[in-house]
Design an enzyme around this catalytic site. Sequence first.
Site, PDB file in Angstrom:
ATOM      1  N   ASN A 198       9.706  21.133  52.524  1.00 17.96           N
ATOM      2  CA  ASN A 198       8.935  20.131  53.275  1.00 17.96           C
ATOM      3  C   ASN A 198       7.540  20.673  53.552  1.00 17.96           C
ATOM      4  O   ASN A 198       7.372  21.878  53.751  1.00 17.96           O
ATOM      5  CB  ASN A 198       9.621  19.808  54.614  1.00 17.96           C
ATOM      6  CG  ASN A 198      10.940  19.105  54.413  1.00 17.96           C
ATOM      7  OD1 ASN A 198      11.171  18.468  53.396  1.00 17.96           O
ATOM      8  ND2 ASN A 198      11.826  19.210  55.390  1.00 17.96           N
ATOM      9  N   HIS A 203      14.276  18.579  66.505  1.00 14.56           N
ATOM     10  CA  HIS A 203      15.181  17.839  65.616  1.00 14.56           C
ATOM     11  C   HIS A 203      16.252  18.757  65.038  1.00 14.56           C
ATOM     12  O   HIS A 203      16.026  19.933  64.768  1.00 14.56           O
ATOM     13  CB  HIS A 203      14.412  17.239  64.439  1.00 14.56           C
ATOM     14  CG  HIS A 203      13.261  16.383  64.844  1.00 14.56           C
ATOM     15  ND1 HIS A 203      12.166  16.189  64.041  1.00 14.56           N
ATOM     16  CD2 HIS A 203      13.015  15.678  65.974  1.00 14.56           C
ATOM     17  CE1 HIS A 203      11.299  15.406  64.656  1.00 14.56           C
ATOM     18  NE2 HIS A 203      11.787  15.066  65.829  1.00 14.56           N
ATOM     19  N   LYS A 261      16.340  26.547  58.061  1.00 11.27           N
ATOM     20  CA  LYS A 261      14.923  26.351  57.699  1.00 11.27           C
ATOM     21  C   LYS A 261      14.186  27.679  57.684  1.00 11.27           C
ATOM     22  O   LYS A 261      14.361  28.519  58.569  1.00 11.27           O
ATOM     23  CB  LYS A 261      14.245  25.408  58.701  1.00 11.27           C
ATOM     24  CG  LYS A 261      14.803  23.993  58.671  1.00 11.27           C
ATOM     25  CD  LYS A 261      14.337  23.155  59.831  1.00 11.27           C
ATOM     26  CE  LYS A 261      15.082  21.827  59.852  1.00 11.27           C
ATOM     27  NZ  LYS A 261      14.894  21.104  61.123  1.00 11.27           N
ATOM     28  N   TYR A 268       8.064  24.368  54.855  1.00  8.44           N
ATOM     29  CA  TYR A 268       9.346  25.005  55.158  1.00  8.44           C
ATOM     30  C   TYR A 268      10.427  24.588  54.176  1.00  8.44           C
ATOM     31  O   TYR A 268      10.473  23.446  53.723  1.00  8.44           O
ATOM     32  CB  TYR A 268       9.777  24.749  56.608  1.00  8.44           C
ATOM     33  CG  TYR A 268       9.723  23.340  57.103  1.00  8.44           C
ATOM     34  CD1 TYR A 268       8.511  22.754  57.456  1.00  8.44           C
ATOM     35  CD2 TYR A 268      10.875  22.588  57.255  1.00  8.44           C
ATOM     36  CE1 TYR A 268       8.444  21.458  57.919  1.00  8.44           C
ATOM     37  CE2 TYR A 268      10.820  21.297  57.733  1.00  8.44           C
ATOM     38  CZ  TYR A 268       9.603  20.742  58.061  1.00  8.44           C
ATOM     39  OH  TYR A 268       9.554  19.452  58.526  1.00  8.44           O
ATOM     40  N   LYS A 282       9.506   8.194  67.697  1.00  7.88           N
ATOM     41  CA  LYS A 282      10.874   8.738  67.715  1.00  7.88           C
ATOM     42  C   LYS A 282      10.973   9.895  68.706  1.00  7.88           C
ATOM     43  O   LYS A 282      11.903   9.949  69.518  1.00  7.88           O
ATOM     44  CB  LYS A 282      11.247   9.219  66.304  1.00  7.88           C
ATOM     45  CG  LYS A 282      12.595   9.896  66.218  1.00  7.88           C
ATOM     46  CD  LYS A 282      12.893  10.354  64.805  1.00  7.88           C
ATOM     47  CE  LYS A 282      11.984  11.501  64.396  1.00  7.88           C
ATOM     48  NZ  LYS A 282      12.293  12.027  63.030  1.00  7.88           N
ATOM     49  N   ASP A 283      10.008  10.791  68.649  1.00  7.55           N
ATOM     50  CA  ASP A 283      10.077  11.964  69.535  1.00  7.55           C
ATOM     51  C   ASP A 283       9.852  11.568  70.993  1.00  7.55           C
ATOM     52  O   ASP A 283      10.399  12.186  71.905  1.00  7.55           O
ATOM     53  CB  ASP A 283       9.063  13.010  69.089  1.00  7.55           C
ATOM     54  CG  ASP A 283       9.465  13.651  67.767  1.00  7.55           C
ATOM     55  OD1 ASP A 283       8.631  14.362  67.174  1.00  7.55           O
ATOM     56  OD2 ASP A 283      10.612  13.421  67.319  1.00  7.55           O
TER      57      ASP A 283
HETATM   58  C1  LIG Z   1      12.021  15.272  57.749  1.00  7.25           C
HETATM   59  C2  LIG Z   1      11.810  14.273  56.656  1.00  7.25           C
HETATM   60  C3  LIG Z   1      11.081  13.121  56.861  1.00  7.25           C
HETATM   61  N1  LIG Z   1      10.907  12.225  55.842  1.00  7.25           N
HETATM   62  C4  LIG Z   1      10.114  11.027  56.094  1.00  7.25           C
HETATM   63  C5  LIG Z   1      10.661  10.149  57.211  1.00  7.25           C
HETATM   64  C6  LIG Z   1       9.424   9.562  57.848  1.00  7.25           C
HETATM   65  O1  LIG Z   1       9.055   8.379  57.177  1.00  7.25           O
HETATM   66  C7  LIG Z   1       8.344  10.612  57.609  1.00  7.25           C
HETATM   67  C8  LIG Z   1       8.051  11.454  58.832  1.00  7.25           C
HETATM   68  O2  LIG Z   1       9.296  11.940  59.310  1.00  7.25           O
HETATM   69  P1  LIG Z   1       9.371  12.602  60.753  1.00  7.25           P
HETATM   70  O3  LIG Z   1       8.518  11.849  61.709  1.00  7.25           O
HETATM   71  O4  LIG Z   1      10.850  12.759  61.076  1.00  7.25           O
HETATM   72  O5  LIG Z   1       8.734  14.027  60.466  1.00  7.25           O
HETATM   73  P2  LIG Z   1       8.714  15.260  61.476  1.00  7.25           P
HETATM   74  O6  LIG Z   1       8.534  14.778  62.892  1.00  7.25           O
HETATM   75  O7  LIG Z   1       7.770  16.237  60.922  1.00  7.25           O
HETATM   76  O8  LIG Z   1      10.185  15.824  61.349  1.00  7.25           O
HETATM   77  C9  LIG Z   1      10.422  17.195  61.142  1.00  7.25           C
HETATM   78  O9  LIG Z   1      10.156  17.808  62.366  1.00  7.25           O
HETATM   79  C10 LIG Z   1      10.739  19.057  62.669  1.00  7.25           C
HETATM   80  C11 LIG Z   1       9.631  20.054  62.892  1.00  7.25           C
HETATM   81  C12 LIG Z   1      11.747  19.560  61.721  1.00  7.25           C
HETATM   82  O10 LIG Z   1      12.124  20.729  61.787  1.00  7.25           O
HETATM   83  C13 LIG Z   1      12.349  18.672  60.711  1.00  7.25           C
HETATM   84  O11 LIG Z   1      12.176  19.260  59.438  1.00  7.25           O
HETATM   85  C14 LIG Z   1      11.840  17.307  60.666  1.00  7.25           C
HETATM   86  O12 LIG Z   1      12.685  16.529  61.481  1.00  7.25           O
HETATM   87  O13 LIG Z   1       8.834  11.450  56.545  1.00  7.25           O
HETATM   88  C15 LIG Z   1      11.454  12.430  54.582  1.00  7.25           C
HETATM   89  O14 LIG Z   1      11.288  11.605  53.664  1.00  7.25           O
HETATM   90  N2  LIG Z   1      12.195  13.564  54.366  1.00  7.25           N
HETATM   91  C16 LIG Z   1      12.387  14.498  55.352  1.00  7.25           C
HETATM   92  O15 LIG Z   1      13.050  15.529  55.081  1.00  7.25           O
END
Ligand SMILES: Cc1cn([C@H]2C[C@H](O)[C@@H](COP(=O)(O)OP(=O)(O)O[C@H]3O[C@H](C)C(=O)[C@H](O)[C@H]3O)O2)c(=O)[nH]c1=O
Length: 180
Positions: free
Chosen positions: A48, A61, A70, A130, A166-167
């Site tokens: 990622n 998360h 990770k 990561y 979400k957060d």
């Molecule tokens: C995590 C992930 C997200 N996505 C898509 C889903 C959403 O449309 C977009 C943003 O996702 P999100 O807002 O969940 O991204 P983060 O807030 O950076 O989430 C991460 O935040 C913390 C730091 C973590 O350790 C995790 O790896 C992960 O949950 O990417 C994907 O397509 N694949 C993925 O593996």
Amino acid sequence: MNILDTRFDDVKILEPQIFEDERGFFQENWHQNKFKKNIADVDFVQDNYSRSIKGTLRGLHFQQQQPQGKLIQVLAGKIFDVVVDVRSDSATYGQWFGATLSAENYRQLWVPAGFAHGFYVLSNTVDCLYKCTNFYHPESEVCIKWDDPELAIDWPLSQAPLLSDKDARGINFSSLFVAV
Ligand SMILES: Cc1cn([C@H]2C[C@H](O)[C@@H](COP(=O)(O)OP(=O)(O)O[C@H]3O[C@H](C)C(=O)[C@H](O)[C@H]3O)O2)c(=O)[nH]c1=O
């Protein structure tokens, strides 16, 4: 590579060997055999890469099914990286650990499955890369409130954090079992 212990037996700070010369630097940021031999016998299946602006807080998360280990590294900028033990049978359940990872200190954080993960961005922007030991499984993703009073994480906030919707709707740690 230097391997630094943390408060959690199997969470490690890694300091890869840096080869500097007049051109810049080179490092192996992951080597399968060395990682399996010295850190954990795991396979990574997904990388990622996220970019965030100053004051962003992503997390906390974890995936209830298909939990992810990770290996986190900062390619540019600086973060305060946090993990929380969410293993219900752990003696350190609900305890947290934080480390500053930056492009300048080259530090990586290895977080095995069983921990929630999040970070706060300290630099103007940050590029975070990561490796994950399991695929994304949004159906079972759990989001714990970054400012949960029971966790009492000492984030080095300089401003109110920028959160995803979400957060901003994260659950309380105390409702973890109920929620999942
Ligand atoms: C995590 C992930 C997200 N996505 C898509 C889903 C959403 O449309 C977009 C943003 O996702 P999100 O807002 O969940 O991204 P983060 O807030 O950076 O989430 C991460 O935040 C913390 C730091 C973590 O350790 C995790 O790896 C992960 O949950 O990417 C994907 O397509 N694949 C993925 O593996």
